[in-house]
Design an enzyme around this catalytic site. Structure first.
Site, PDB file in Angstrom:
ATOM      1  CG  PHE A 179      10.143 105.864  64.691  1.00 37.70           C
ATOM      2  CD1 PHE A 179       9.267 106.285  63.707  1.00 37.70           C
ATOM      3  CD2 PHE A 179      10.428 104.502  64.765  1.00 37.70           C
ATOM      4  CE1 PHE A 179       8.672 105.381  62.819  1.00 37.70           C
ATOM      5  CE2 PHE A 179       9.852 103.584  63.892  1.00 37.70           C
ATOM      6  CZ  PHE A 179       8.972 104.016  62.918  1.00 37.70           C
ATOM      7  CG  ASP A 200       5.415 105.308  71.458  1.00 40.50           C
ATOM      8  OD1 ASP A 200       4.440 104.586  71.288  1.00 40.50           O
ATOM      9  OD2 ASP A 200       6.568 104.977  71.142  1.00 40.50           O
ATOM     10  CD  GLU A 256       8.647  99.047  70.492  1.00 39.34           C
ATOM     11  OE1 GLU A 256       8.727  98.999  69.256  1.00 39.34           O
ATOM     12  OE2 GLU A 256       7.548  99.113  71.080  1.00 39.34           O
ATOM     13  CD1 TRP A 300       2.856  98.832  70.131  1.00 36.25           C
ATOM     14  CD2 TRP A 300       1.708  99.461  68.316  1.00 36.25           C
ATOM     15  NE1 TRP A 300       3.317 100.080  69.741  1.00 36.25           N
ATOM     16  CE2 TRP A 300       2.629 100.480  68.628  1.00 36.25           C
ATOM     17  CE3 TRP A 300       0.873  99.642  67.212  1.00 36.25           C
ATOM     18  CZ2 TRP A 300       2.743 101.661  67.894  1.00 36.25           C
ATOM     19  CZ3 TRP A 300       0.983 100.808  66.465  1.00 36.25           C
ATOM     20  CH2 TRP A 300       1.911 101.800  66.807  1.00 36.25           C
TER      21      TRP A 300
HETATM   22  C1  FRU Z   1       6.563 102.100  70.470  1.00 39.91           C
HETATM   23  C2  FRU Z   1       7.170 102.388  69.100  1.00 39.91           C
HETATM   24  C3  FRU Z   1       8.563 102.963  69.246  1.00 39.91           C
HETATM   25  C4  FRU Z   1       8.742 103.724  67.965  1.00 39.91           C
HETATM   26  C5  FRU Z   1       7.359 104.262  67.723  1.00 39.91           C
HETATM   27  C6  FRU Z   1       6.985 104.374  66.286  1.00 39.91           C
HETATM   28  O1  FRU Z   1       5.177 102.096  70.482  1.00 39.91           O
HETATM   29  O2  FRU Z   1       7.180 101.206  68.323  1.00 39.91           O
HETATM   30  O3  FRU Z   1       9.562 101.990  69.473  1.00 39.91           O
HETATM   31  O4  FRU Z   1       9.702 104.736  68.076  1.00 39.91           O
HETATM   32  O5  FRU Z   1       6.453 103.388  68.388  1.00 39.91           O
HETATM   33  O6  FRU Z   1       5.773 105.047  66.108  1.00 39.91           O
END
Ligand code: FRU
Length: 469
Positions: free
Chosen positions: A78, A22, A207, A293
């Site tokens: 994160f 991200d 997210e 993902w």
């Molecule tokens: C989204 C996510 C977020 C998290 C991050 C972890 O792609 O799953 O929710 O903060 O990636 O790398």
């Protein structure tokens, strides 16, 4: 070009090496756009998360900066956001030199492994040297876990609350809903309201949210709430939904309960907008992670994985009596164009692997073209009635994941007038009517793209080589 650089784009951001997901901490200050990102420098798959850091002045040439945030005893770092605290409300800078403040999620891996539920919390860090170096706040976490496992990705913005006070708003993804928190100083947070447990797409966890004000074409102010979801997107896997509605400083109320999608492709995830934009930039500025993902960790690049989308300006428009969001490639990209190469008998020879295709649509319900190489591999673009699609079933290397080879489609039930498509080594971003319909997909041809061919239903088709300065 060494082989481990194969598929490295020319004008999109990629990490120097290692794993990226991200975009984080998007903030502008004094002529510089900052991009932080979920980064694991020691491997090309996901691992202990850092915030990598890059900067740009023109949104197309990117400079690698030192890593912004490292994991620490409270956990991995994160996703999250960054703001310019102009009034030094946090007292983490001075009145003369107010700080940039990053707000992120701590993910305590040991606590997760121990079987606990409360391993995600929010922390902050600050910079008083324009983002070059960062110091974590000693009172972290500023928002401890509230008993729900998925509790992350704080997006902070400046708003006026229901008492008419200027405060900080945190938009947070909490499992299957959004929570809004308010703070006077970025350190103390109070819950305002929740949204979405029974509204929108719920095929996966929520997210990376964002909430921004925008003007509708009739001048009304609307609020747009972005919520990424994984899995559960319209093409399966990861995608970003949005809701258009109103926000009174406390509660978000959507105009209707049906989610919309910011991009109909497979590969635009976790996108959010920049904060503190200069006044000359009147539209919100957005960037997404150009992967999914479903297969992000197995795509056939060697020394690095994943790129960001091109930055996009957002605008509201109306079609069939309903408001939608459009994503427009930033105008800066036009400065990288070379002289156009025109179509001849429906064919355009390609100058390189980084180019833009542009055309006027003469037949809104039946047009198309193919991008092909000498191995017979191709990406097929077509509109058949209301359905626009990109078929990547024969696009080259497809066997790394069973969901990768497919035809990706979306419905567009208003007139399609123009198309722009950006190609850059392994990426394709389609903008119909300057982004009224957007589709982003990645693909891995085993030899370079050579031609655009079988062009039909389009006028004035042309290609621009795109080279970074
Ligand atoms: C989204 C996510 C977020 C998290 C991050 C972890 O792609 O799953 O929710 O903060 O990636 O790398």
């Amino acid at each position: 070009e060494s082989t481990n650089e194969k598929y490295r784009p020319e004008y999109h951001f990629t990490p120097p090496f290692g794993w990226m997901n991200d975009p984080n901490g998007l903030v502008y200050q004094d002529g510089i756009y900052h991009l932080f990102y979920q980064y694991y420098p020691d491997s090309t798959v996901w691992g202990p998360m850092h915030w990598g850091h890059a900067t740009t002045q023109d949104l197309v040439s990117w400079y690698h900066e030192d890593i912004g945030l490292y994991p620490d005893s409270l956990g991995y770092i994160f996703s999250g956001s960054a703001v310019f605290d102009a009034e030094n409300s946090s007292e983490l800078g001075t009145d003369e030199n107010p700080p940039l403040v990053a707000i992120f999620t701590y993910h305590d891996m040991e606590s997760e492994r121990a079987g606990n539920e409360d391993y995600q919390s929010q922390g902050i860090a600050f910079s008083t040297d324009k983002g070059k170096t960062w110091t974590k706040y000693e009172g972290n976490p500023v928002l401890p876990n509230q008993g729900i496992r998925d509790f992350r990705d704080p997006k902070v913005s400046r708003i006026t609350n229901i008492n008419g006070e200027k405060v900080w708003l945190m938009t947070l993804a909490v499992k299957d809903r959004i929570q809004f928190y308010e703070s006077p100083d970025l350190k103390n947070w109070n819950l305002l309201s929740e949204f979405g447990q029974t509204i929108g797409a719920h095929g996966g966890v929520w997210e990376c949210p964002d909430l921004i004000p925008m003007s509708a074409p009739n001048g009304d102010q609307k609020w747009i709430l972005f919520v990424s979801i994984n899995p559960g997107g319209p093409q399966k896997g990861s995608a970003t939904q949005y809701f258009i509605g109103d926000f009174d400083g406390k509660t978000f109320t959507p105009d209707d309960e049906q989610e919309q999608w910011i991009d109909w492709g497979t590969d635009n995830y976790a996108g959010v907008t920049w904060s503190n934009l200069p006044e000359s930039r009147t539209n919100p500025l957005f960037i997404g992670w150009m992967s999914n993902w479903q297969y992000a960790q197995v795509v056939p690049t060697e020394s690095w994985r994943s790129a960001m989308t091109i930055p996009r300006e957002l605008e509201l428009f109306e079609a069939n009596g309903k408001l939608h969001l459009k994503s427009i490639p930033v105008p800066e990209i036009k400065d990288l164009r070379s002289a156009p190469i025109q179509a001849n008998d429906g064919i355009i020879p390609l100058p390189s692997q980084s180019f833009e295709f542009q055309a006027e649509i003469s037949n809104s319900t039946d047009f198309g073209f193919e991008v092909s190489n000498e191995k017979g591999e191709k990406l097929v673009f077509s509109k058949d009635g209301n359905e626009f699609s990109i078929d990547r079933t024969q696009s080259g290397i497809i066997d790394f994941n069973e969901d990768f080879a497919k035809k990706i489609s979306a419905n567009m039930d208003w007139e399609a007038k123009s198309i722009r498509v950006f190609f850059d080594a392994h990426s394709t971003e389609v903008f119909i009517n300057e982004g009224e319909l957007t589709m982003t997909v990645i693909s891995f041809p085993s030899s370079p793209w050579k031609n655009i061919e079988n062009i039909h239903g389009l006028d004035n088709s042309e290609v621009y080589d795109i080279k970074n300065k």
